[in-house]
Motif scaffolding. Structure first.
Motif, mmCIF file in Angstrom:
data_model
loop_
_atom_site.group_PDB
_atom_site.id
_atom_site.type_symbol
_atom_site.label_atom_id
_atom_site.label_comp_id
_atom_site.label_asym_id
_atom_site.label_seq_id
_atom_site.Cartn_x
_atom_site.Cartn_y
_atom_site.Cartn_z
ATOM 1 N N THR A 77 40.886 39.051 -16.616
ATOM 2 C CA THR A 77 39.715 39.215 -17.481
ATOM 3 C C THR A 77 40.130 39.489 -18.916
ATOM 4 O O THR A 77 39.610 38.919 -19.865
ATOM 5 C CB THR A 77 38.830 40.374 -16.976
ATOM 6 N N THR A 78 41.129 40.358 -19.087
ATOM 7 C CA THR A 78 41.612 40.666 -20.427
ATOM 8 C C THR A 78 42.205 39.428 -21.083
ATOM 9 O O THR A 78 41.991 39.156 -22.257
ATOM 10 C CB THR A 78 42.667 41.784 -20.371
ATOM 11 N N GLN A 79 42.967 38.648 -20.299
ATOM 12 C CA GLN A 79 43.545 37.424 -20.831
ATOM 13 C C GLN A 79 42.447 36.482 -21.306
ATOM 14 O O GLN A 79 42.550 35.871 -22.357
ATOM 15 C CB GLN A 79 44.391 36.750 -19.755
ATOM 16 N N SER A 80 41.381 36.369 -20.514
ATOM 17 C CA SER A 80 40.296 35.474 -20.870
ATOM 18 C C SER A 80 39.598 35.933 -22.140
ATOM 19 O O SER A 80 39.244 35.140 -22.990
ATOM 20 C CB SER A 80 39.298 35.396 -19.710
ATOM 21 N N LEU A 81 39.407 37.257 -22.269
ATOM 22 C CA LEU A 81 38.707 37.786 -23.428
ATOM 23 C C LEU A 81 39.489 37.582 -24.719
ATOM 24 O O LEU A 81 38.908 37.463 -25.781
ATOM 25 C CB LEU A 81 38.413 39.274 -23.228
ATOM 26 N N ARG A 82 40.800 37.556 -24.643
ATOM 27 C CA ARG A 82 41.587 37.437 -25.862
ATOM 28 C C ARG A 82 41.256 36.145 -26.602
ATOM 29 O O ARG A 82 41.058 36.148 -27.799
ATOM 30 C CB ARG A 82 43.079 37.490 -25.544
ATOM 31 N N ALA A 83 41.205 35.039 -25.887
ATOM 32 C CA ALA A 83 40.891 33.768 -26.525
ATOM 33 C C ALA A 83 39.439 33.739 -26.990
ATOM 34 O O ALA A 83 39.133 33.261 -28.084
ATOM 35 C CB ALA A 83 41.171 32.617 -25.563
ATOM 36 N N VAL A 84 38.555 34.266 -26.164
ATOM 37 C CA VAL A 84 37.141 34.301 -26.529
ATOM 38 C C VAL A 84 36.926 35.175 -27.757
ATOM 39 O O VAL A 84 36.182 34.818 -28.678
ATOM 40 C CB VAL A 84 36.291 34.807 -25.345
ATOM 41 N N ASP A 85 37.588 36.323 -27.782
ATOM 42 C CA ASP A 85 37.449 37.219 -28.928
ATOM 43 C C ASP A 85 38.005 36.587 -30.201
ATOM 44 O O ASP A 85 37.436 36.748 -31.287
ATOM 45 C CB ASP A 85 38.160 38.544 -28.653
ATOM 46 N N ALA A 86 39.119 35.872 -30.072
ATOM 47 C CA ALA A 86 39.685 35.191 -31.238
ATOM 48 C C ALA A 86 38.708 34.151 -31.767
ATOM 49 O O ALA A 86 38.536 34.005 -32.986
ATOM 50 C CB ALA A 86 41.013 34.529 -30.866
ATOM 51 N N TRP A 87 38.059 33.445 -30.850
ATOM 52 C CA TRP A 87 37.060 32.449 -31.260
ATOM 53 C C TRP A 87 35.886 33.118 -31.969
ATOM 54 O O TRP A 87 35.426 32.650 -33.018
ATOM 55 C CB TRP A 87 36.579 31.682 -30.032
ATOM 56 N N LYS A 88 35.406 34.220 -31.423
ATOM 57 C CA LYS A 88 34.280 34.928 -32.041
ATOM 58 C C LYS A 88 34.640 35.425 -33.438
ATOM 59 O O LYS A 88 33.847 35.315 -34.379
ATOM 60 C CB LYS A 88 33.853 36.103 -31.159
ATOM 61 N N ILE A 89 35.841 35.983 -33.565
ATOM 62 C CA ILE A 89 36.283 36.482 -34.870
ATOM 63 C C ILE A 89 36.406 35.333 -35.866
ATOM 64 O O ILE A 89 36.012 35.453 -37.033
ATOM 65 C CB ILE A 89 37.622 37.230 -34.729
ATOM 66 N N ALA A 90 36.940 34.202 -35.402
ATOM 67 C CA ALA A 90 37.106 33.051 -36.287
ATOM 68 C C ALA A 90 35.756 32.509 -36.747
ATOM 69 O O ALA A 90 35.587 32.150 -37.920
ATOM 70 C CB ALA A 90 37.902 31.958 -35.576
ATOM 71 N N VAL A 91 34.789 32.448 -35.841
ATOM 72 C CA VAL A 91 33.451 31.967 -36.206
ATOM 73 C C VAL A 91 32.803 32.926 -37.203
ATOM 74 O O VAL A 91 32.226 32.504 -38.216
ATOM 75 C CB VAL A 91 32.573 31.802 -34.952
ATOM 76 N N ALA A 92 32.903 34.225 -36.930
ATOM 77 C CA ALA A 92 32.329 35.216 -37.843
ATOM 78 C C ALA A 92 33.007 35.158 -39.207
ATOM 79 O O ALA A 92 32.345 35.261 -40.254
ATOM 80 C CB ALA A 92 32.466 36.616 -37.241
ATOM 81 N N THR A 93 34.321 34.971 -39.205
ATOM 82 C CA THR A 93 35.059 34.864 -40.464
ATOM 83 C C THR A 93 34.636 33.627 -41.240
ATOM 84 O O THR A 93 34.504 33.666 -42.473
ATOM 85 C CB THR A 93 36.574 34.820 -40.189
ATOM 86 N N SER A 94 34.408 32.531 -40.535
ATOM 87 C CA SER A 94 33.967 31.296 -41.187
ATOM 88 C C SER A 94 32.630 31.503 -41.894
ATOM 89 O O SER A 94 32.450 31.091 -43.049
ATOM 90 C CB SER A 94 33.841 30.171 -40.153
ATOM 91 N N ILE A 95 31.705 32.144 -41.198
ATOM 92 C CA ILE A 95 30.384 32.391 -41.785
ATOM 93 C C ILE A 95 30.500 33.331 -42.984
ATOM 94 O O ILE A 95 29.899 33.103 -44.041
ATOM 95 C CB ILE A 95 29.437 32.974 -40.718
#
Length: 217
Positions: A4-22
């Motif tokens: 679960t932690t492994q899965s969240l790492r990629a998802v969290d990176a994606w969320k941070i990248a999207v938020a950073t883009s905005i």
């Protein structure tokens, strides 16, 4: 580390990248008034082949800086892809971020910041030196490559696969080089435009940042 932690790492990176883009597009908008002294000098639109967002007089020092930044960004992206192809071959079995992911996310963010600073100080992008169709053409070429590599899975014409001339060997070639073409199309188009405030530019940049995220992850 749990799955679960492994899965969240990629998802969290994606969320941070999207938020950073905005947030980054918001920063472009906030800093937009600083460019007014450049924008007041722009020439009127002169037709379909004319690019509006470039200064009327070319500055050699400015363009040397812009081309240098573009080339370093471009070569770095290609080096990252080359490294990934040599060291991350095969299907990855977990969702951990790889060194490639971390490098590409950081590399693109660095040059997003540098491009913003360059626009604020100098304004011009690559459009000062190259015709507008080169930016459009790079994206068209990228889309053609994507259509070709998706041929086996989704078909090329009305959902129908083309096995000739798109043989397994030909498809393998396109799969090996397509990321280099994608990276070129994205980075080249990114540096083609200044980070000015305009609905078309802002929507284009946020889409570009999302594509950078996809390329990095």
């Amino acid at each position: 580390m749990t799955p679960t932690t492994q899965s969240l790492r990629a998802v969290d990176a994606w969320k941070i990248a999207v938020a950073t883009s905005i947030a980054f597009v918001g920063l472009i908008w906030i800093l937009g008034p600083n460019l007014q002294h450049f924008i007041e000098t722009l020439l009127p639109d002169q037709g379909a082949s004319w690019y509006f967002w470039k200064l009327p007089v070319r500055n050699s020092t400015t363009m040397l800086i812009v081309w240098s930044l573009y080339l370093v960004h471009q070569i770095g992206a290609w080096v990252g892809i080359y490294w990934a192809q040599r060291n991350l071959s095969g299907n990855l079995t977990n969702s951990n971020l790889t060194r490639y992911n971390v490098f590409m996310l950081s590399w693109n963010l660095l040059f997003m910041a540098l491009h913003l600073v360059e626009t604020q100080l100098l304004f011009d992008g690559l459009a000062q030196d190259v015709p507008i169709w080169t930016s459009q053409g790079s994206v068209i070429l990228m889309l053609v490559f994507i259509l070709i590599i998706e041929n086996r899975r989704r078909g090329l014409i009305l959902g129908k696969r083309l096995d000739v001339p798109l043989t397994t060997r030909v498809m393998g070639f396109f799969r090996r080089i397509h990321m280099y073409i994608v990276a070129w199309a994205l980075v080249y188009t990114f540096w083609f435009h200044p980070m000015a405030v305009d609905p078309q530019l802002l929507s284009g940049f946020i889409y570009m940042f999302f594509l950078f995220t996809q390329m990095s992850l």
